[in-house]
Design a protein around this motif. Structure first.
Motif, PDB file in Angstrom:
ATOM      1  N   VAL A 179     -62.652  84.087  82.978  1.00 45.73           N
ATOM      2  CA  VAL A 179     -62.209  83.195  81.588  1.00 45.73           C
ATOM      3  C   VAL A 179     -62.987  82.829  81.183  1.00 45.73           C
ATOM      4  CG1 VAL A 179     -60.359  81.725  80.222  1.00 45.73           C
ATOM      5  CG2 VAL A 179     -59.488  83.496  81.130  1.00 45.73           C
TER       6      VAL A 179
ATOM      7  N   ARG B 289     -52.626  86.665  79.265  1.00 45.42           N
ATOM      8  CA  ARG B 289     -51.761  87.132  80.524  1.00 45.42           C
ATOM      9  C   ARG B 289     -50.794  86.827  80.388  1.00 45.42           C
ATOM     10  NH1 ARG B 289     -56.613  84.099  83.585  1.00 45.42           N
ATOM     11  NH2 ARG B 289     -58.290  85.813  83.354  1.00 45.42           N
ATOM     12  N   LYS B 290     -50.174  85.594  80.490  1.00 47.14           N
ATOM     13  CA  LYS B 290     -48.809  85.471  80.482  1.00 47.14           C
ATOM     14  C   LYS B 290     -47.630  86.482  80.182  1.00 47.14           C
ATOM     15  CE  LYS B 290     -49.288  80.661  80.296  1.00 47.14           C
ATOM     16  NZ  LYS B 290     -48.522  79.660  79.351  1.00 47.14           N
TER      17      LYS B 290
ATOM     18  N   SER C 160     -59.868  90.493  83.870  1.00 44.51           N
ATOM     19  CA  SER C 160     -58.028  90.606  85.179  1.00 44.51           C
ATOM     20  C   SER C 160     -57.729  92.084  85.956  1.00 44.51           C
ATOM     21  CB  SER C 160     -56.971  90.610  84.262  1.00 44.51           C
ATOM     22  OG  SER C 160     -56.549  88.722  83.639  1.00 44.51           O
TER      23      SER C 160
ATOM     24  N   PHE D  82     -55.636  82.983  90.223  1.00 46.20           N
ATOM     25  CA  PHE D  82     -56.572  83.456  89.433  1.00 46.20           C
ATOM     26  C   PHE D  82     -58.312  82.618  90.015  1.00 46.20           C
ATOM     27  CE2 PHE D  82     -54.320  80.397  87.317  1.00 46.20           C
ATOM     28  CZ  PHE D  82     -55.269  79.553  87.917  1.00 46.20           C
TER      29      PHE D  82
ATOM     30  N   ARG E 123     -55.985  79.160  75.946  1.00 45.57           N
ATOM     31  CA  ARG E 123     -54.584  78.986  75.684  1.00 45.57           C
ATOM     32  C   ARG E 123     -54.219  80.142  75.248  1.00 45.57           C
ATOM     33  NH1 ARG E 123     -51.404  76.726  79.137  1.00 45.57           N
ATOM     34  NH2 ARG E 123     -52.555  74.376  79.028  1.00 45.57           N
TER      35      ARG E 123
ATOM     36  N   ALA F 163     -61.187  86.843  78.561  1.00 52.00           N
ATOM     37  CA  ALA F 163     -60.038  86.883  79.697  1.00 52.00           C
ATOM     38  C   ALA F 163     -60.250  88.436  80.309  1.00 52.00           C
ATOM     39  CB  ALA F 163     -59.014  86.818  79.329  1.00 52.00           C
TER      40      ALA F 163
ATOM     41  N   TYR G 102     -54.866  83.268  78.461  1.00 52.41           N
ATOM     42  CA  TYR G 102     -53.639  82.378  79.639  1.00 52.41           C
ATOM     43  C   TYR G 102     -52.240  82.916  78.767  1.00 52.41           C
ATOM     44  CZ  TYR G 102     -56.829  80.441  82.135  1.00 52.41           C
ATOM     45  OH  TYR G 102     -58.420  79.994  83.429  1.00 52.41           O
ATOM     46  N   ASP G 103     -51.705  82.717  77.288  1.00 50.35           N
ATOM     47  CA  ASP G 103     -50.265  83.006  76.949  1.00 50.35           C
ATOM     48  C   ASP G 103     -50.318  84.363  76.517  1.00 50.35           C
ATOM     49  OD1 ASP G 103     -49.930  80.590  76.918  1.00 50.35           O
ATOM     50  OD2 ASP G 103     -50.306  80.430  74.800  1.00 50.35           O
TER      51      ASP G 103
ATOM     52  N   GLY H 202     -56.784  86.944  87.873  1.00 45.93           N
ATOM     53  CA  GLY H 202     -57.800  86.942  87.245  1.00 45.93           C
ATOM     54  C   GLY H 202     -58.687  86.803  86.887  1.00 45.93           C
TER      55      GLY H 202
END
Length: 170
Positions: A107, A126-127, A69, A140, A120, A67, A123-124, A104
């Protein structure tokens, strides 16, 4: 690969020394889009500007996904901005450490590792990063590899819905 073959899953910061391995992952992840991988200069720029925004996920020591960013001042972009604009012509000079939005860039998961919810996990991360940096949110852009085959007939939104319903494979 089967779930029973997995001994260890690790999320790590991307290192420049990982470039050749992540290039191979990108090439396989975007096999329908020849040449659709980030060059060494892109990865180097991202690592210099925002190292904690670049992560890989490894399965049994092998990179399975990544990922990428940046942080942007989202108010500087209109609602219909392009990917080229938000990335400052792919230089990532739009990265602003004191911006308000995690953006983003990409990914991707190597095909043989899909279905294990590794995306997932990325993404978690990133959160969590967004919360840690007290940002407003995450935005993103995304690639729709086979959309060009349908672009004359349906909108991107319709295409994505058909993929979700498994009417189209992408």
């Amino acid at each position: 690969m089967e779930l029973s073959d997995i001994d260890k899953i690790e999320l790590q910061y991307l290192q420049f020394g990982d470039y050749l391995e992540i290039k191979d992952v990108m090439v396989s992840a975007y096999s329908t889009m020849p040449g659709a991988y980030w060059g060494e200069e892109h990865i180097s720029a991202l690592l210099k500007k925002f190292p904690e925004g670049q992560v890989v996920i490894k399965v049994n020591g092998q990179i399975a996904g990544c990922a990428l960013s940046i942080i942007v001042d989202y108010d500087k972009y209109d609602e219909n901005h392009t990917y080229r604009e938000i990335t400052s012509n792919y230089t990532f000079n739009s990265h602003t450490p004191d911006g308000d939005m995690l953006y983003g860039i990409d990914v991707f998961i190597k095909p043989e590792f899909r279905g294990f919810r590794l995306g997932r996990r990325l993404y978690d991360y990133r959160k969590e990063l967004c919360e840690k940096l007290n940002l407003k949110g995450i935005a993103f852009g995304g690639r729709i590899p086979n959309y060009h085959k349908y672009s004359n007939d349906i909108s991107p939104k319709e295409y994505i819905e058909k993929v979700r319903r498994k009417e189209i494979h992408d």
